[in-house]
Design a protein around this motif. Structure first.
Motif, mmCIF file in Angstrom:
data_model
loop_
_atom_site.group_PDB
_atom_site.id
_atom_site.type_symbol
_atom_site.label_atom_id
_atom_site.label_comp_id
_atom_site.label_asym_id
_atom_site.label_seq_id
_atom_site.Cartn_x
_atom_site.Cartn_y
_atom_site.Cartn_z
ATOM 1 N N VAL A 1 58.104 5.699 -17.469
ATOM 2 C CA VAL A 1 57.312 5.328 -16.527
ATOM 3 C C VAL A 1 55.891 6.063 -16.673
ATOM 4 N N THR A 2 55.895 7.223 -17.118
ATOM 5 C CA THR A 2 54.653 7.853 -17.177
ATOM 6 C C THR A 2 53.890 7.509 -18.094
ATOM 7 N N TYR A 3 54.424 6.970 -19.320
ATOM 8 C CA TYR A 3 53.582 6.299 -20.543
ATOM 9 C C TYR A 3 53.164 5.055 -19.977
ATOM 10 N N TRP A 4 53.714 4.227 -19.475
ATOM 11 C CA TRP A 4 53.328 2.704 -18.916
ATOM 12 C C TRP A 4 51.976 2.987 -17.954
ATOM 13 N N TYR A 5 52.326 4.000 -17.059
ATOM 14 C CA TYR A 5 51.020 4.148 -16.056
ATOM 15 C C TYR A 5 49.861 4.605 -16.783
ATOM 16 N N ALA A 6 49.904 5.677 -17.930
ATOM 17 C CA ALA A 6 48.944 6.377 -18.522
ATOM 18 C C ALA A 6 48.217 4.987 -19.108
ATOM 19 N N ARG A 7 48.835 4.073 -19.734
ATOM 20 C CA ARG A 7 48.313 3.122 -20.577
ATOM 21 C C ARG A 7 48.083 1.828 -20.378
ATOM 22 N N HIS A 8 48.847 1.238 -19.235
ATOM 23 C CA HIS A 8 48.847 0.029 -18.843
ATOM 24 C C HIS A 8 48.511 -0.283 -17.494
#
Length: 624
Positions: free
Chosen positions: A402-409
């Motif tokens: 979820v950290t990846y998706w938050y950072a990018r999307h």
């Protein structure tokens, strides 16, 4: 004979602790009741909500709530735990505060003095907390010390932006306040007083001049913004426009600037964007503002860029990249000093190149969010929230994919606060953070973004806290997103799903299997093993709203339903575990080829220019 309270009961040292917290205007104390601090909890209840006591399901959550309170309010977070295992469980939240530089005070109970050495649940507390609370760690021995020690614990936490700890033995807490002690603003031995006036910290004039010369001379300037840039957004934008710089942020610095800026490349690092990696690879000058971002592999190659760093904490200077001009000071004040010294100039070739990279990255991000997936693409879930996120929202993010998706999307509107356990990266922090954020501003909506691992770690329990407290909130909007990919072990930094196995490989054991008796009506071992745990059903069981989303066309409507609900809502999005995390390519290639005029510069040329600037600076030449 000791003093008495208004109700006629004896005023105790536990009451004195609460009085000192009230004198510091502490709004609430987070904790888990236990024998060692029971008297403080009783005193907090007698205080009638000033300060309020917020019981958590577990001491670790109390520690994260205190850290979250400090992050969202800028004030000091207070957590409370009993001796032994209770004290142990506070460590996660305290290390979070230490590594992210936030003021938190732990008040910890201890066995009676006479029992020490052979006591039940005894732990050597000074040794346990000596690292995480290295700035201040004291054990109260006599009642006269307590006001001073409480004051010093808070004052030190605020002034050093770190956690501190005060240990108070149980037998001391029950003692009556001696008649000779002032009421309630002083100690009988050492004077105590609350309050810590803020300081204005700015660099020396000659250092500002040197930094301004370097930045004015740069032809390809990159600005990296961290959480230390909070409150300085206007100055950062003005400086970036004045020198036509590109801007990237650390993960913790993501909420600082408007992410819609055409030259904002996004988050830097493994969870970040290719545009940010390319910005760093192509720059000849780097300005770091309030950041200690650990992704040094995505910084410019050492020697490639001249560098200026602004930080309020001098110990953080030059720890991530070689710095030519270090500036100790508040970001906003320091940037104002630089703006007075740097003239506007036109460097559109570099800025145009950056904006092309940003446009391409945003187009690719949208395409990835819209890509087909089994059940729901997790990128789509965050992408769909971007246009619906209220401008007064607070956002908390857990650790995992979820950290990846938050950072990018997830594109944050200006003014939205967002925090996560950024440096410690401990799973299970987002929901405690969210509780703290909501209690600090109950009239604002809160969004907590978790994976299923984080939800199982602490979320299932702390959702009970939400269920108990939400009727008190004037605004019931409290939305918990659980990305349920059935893979409890997946975390940010782990190998991506494609590396763990083929898409059609049999589901592997996740450690979440539970035995269920036949005919129990509860999830079967096979259901639990594949991650089909009814998170939305658990929310409904607690009297909250629960929505399960397993098709992409339902995502947008689910967000709208949750935001409009008359009570807290949990959205369980059943997402595809095989969607790769796709860290950006290592930035060995710069921005060449993205602009029509080929505005790139190879690494050798950038390093040569940096050496020239440093030599001229060493001889006192005018770098402008």
């Amino acid at each position: 004979m000791g003093r008495t309270t208004v109700a006629g009961s004896t005023r105790t040292i536990a009451d004195l602790v609460v009085e000192r917290l009230r004198a510091w205007r502490v709004p609430r104390v987070f904790g888990h009741p236990g024998e060692g601090v029971a008297l403080i909890v009783e005193s907090l209840h007698r205080a009638g909500g000033d300060p309020a006591f917020v019981p958590s399901r577990h001491e670790e959550a109390a520690g994260f709530m205190a850290s979250g309170h400090a992050k969202f309010t800028g004030g000091v977070g207070i957590c409370l735990a009993t001796q032994g295992p209770g004290a142990l469980h506070l460590l996660g939240g305290l290390y979070d505060a230490k590594l992210d530089s936030k003021p938190v005070v732990a008040i910890v109970g201890q066995q009676t003095h006479s029992a020490l050495g052979s006591a039940y649940q005894e732990i050597e507390l000074p040794r346990l907390f000596s690292d995480v609370c290295s700035q201040f760690l004291r054990i109260a021995a006599v009642g006269e010390q307590v006001p001073y020690l409480v004051d010093q614990a808070i004052r030190t936490a605020v002034s050093t932006r770190s956690p501190t700890c005060l240990v108070v033995p149980h037998d001391l807490l029950g003692q009556a306040v001696p008649d000779g002690m002032p009421h309630p603003d002083g100690g009988g031995v050492i004077a105590a007083s609350p309050g810590l006036p803020p300081a204005r910290v700015v660099p020396h004039e000659q250092d500002l001049n040197a930094a301004a010369q370097l930045l004015a001379a740069g032809q390809r300037v990159a600005i990296l913004v961290g959480q230390g840039g909070y409150g300085a957004a206007d100055e950062i934008v003005e400086l970036a426009d004045r020198i036509d710089a590109g801007v990237a942020t650390s993960l913790l610095g993501k909420p600082v600037l408007d992410e819609r800026l055409p030259y904002h490349t996004g988050v830097l690092g493994q969870v970040g964007t290719e545009a940010s990696a390319q910005l760093m690879a192509g720059c000849d000058t780097l300005l770091m503002i309030g950041t200690n971002d650990p992704w040094t592999g995505y910084y410019p190659v050492p020697g490639q860029a001249t560098a200026v760093q602004i930080d309020i904490d001098g110990s953080r200077l030059a720890t991530r990249y070689p710095i030519d001009v270090p500036l100790i000071g508040d970001a906003r004040e320091t940037l104002r000093g630089l703006l007075d010294r740097i003239p506007a100039r036109n460097n559109r070739d570099w800025r145009d190149t950056i904006e092309i990279a940003v446009d391409r990255a945003r187009t690719e991000s949208s395409a990835r969010a819209d890509a087909p997936a089994r059940r729901v693409n997790p990128r789509l879930v965050l992408h769909e929230l971007s246009s619906r996120l209220p401008v007064d929202a607070s956002v908390t993010v857990d650790v995992g994919s979820v950290t990846y998706w938050y950072a990018r999307h997830l594109q944050l509107p200006p003014g939205v606060q967002a925090h996560l356990c950024g440096t410690l990266a401990s799973v299970g922090s987002a929901l405690p953070y969210a509780v703290a954020a909501k209690l600090a501003a109950s009239d604002r909506p809160v969004f907590a973004l978790l994976g299923d691992g984080a939800m199982q770690s602490s979320g299932l329990a702390e959702l009970i806290t939400v269920a108990q407290r939400w009727p008190e909130w004037p605004d019931p909007r409290f939305v918990v997103l659980v990305l349920n990919n059935g893979d409890r072990g997946g975390r940010a930094g782990d190998p991506d799903p494609e590396e763990r196995g083929a898409v059609d490989a049999p589901a592997r054991a996740t450690g979440a299997e539970l035995d269920r008796p036949a005919g129990s009506g509860l999830p079967t071992p096979e259901v639990v093993r594949t991650g089909d745990i009814p998170y939305a059903g658990w929310a409904r069981l607690l009297g909250l709203h629960g929505i399960r989303v397993d098709r992409p066309e339902l995502v947008g409507a689910a967000w709208e339903e949750a935001i409009a609900a008359d009570r807290p809502t949990l959205i369980e999005a059943v997402v595809d575990a095989t969607i790769p995390l796709d860290p950006p390519e290592r930035p060995f290639a710069d921005l060449r080829g993205l602009a029509a005029d080929g505005a790139g510069a190879d690494a050798a040329a950038l390093q040569s220019r940096a050496r020239t600037l440093r030599e001229r600076a060493a001889h006192g030449a005018n770098l402008g």
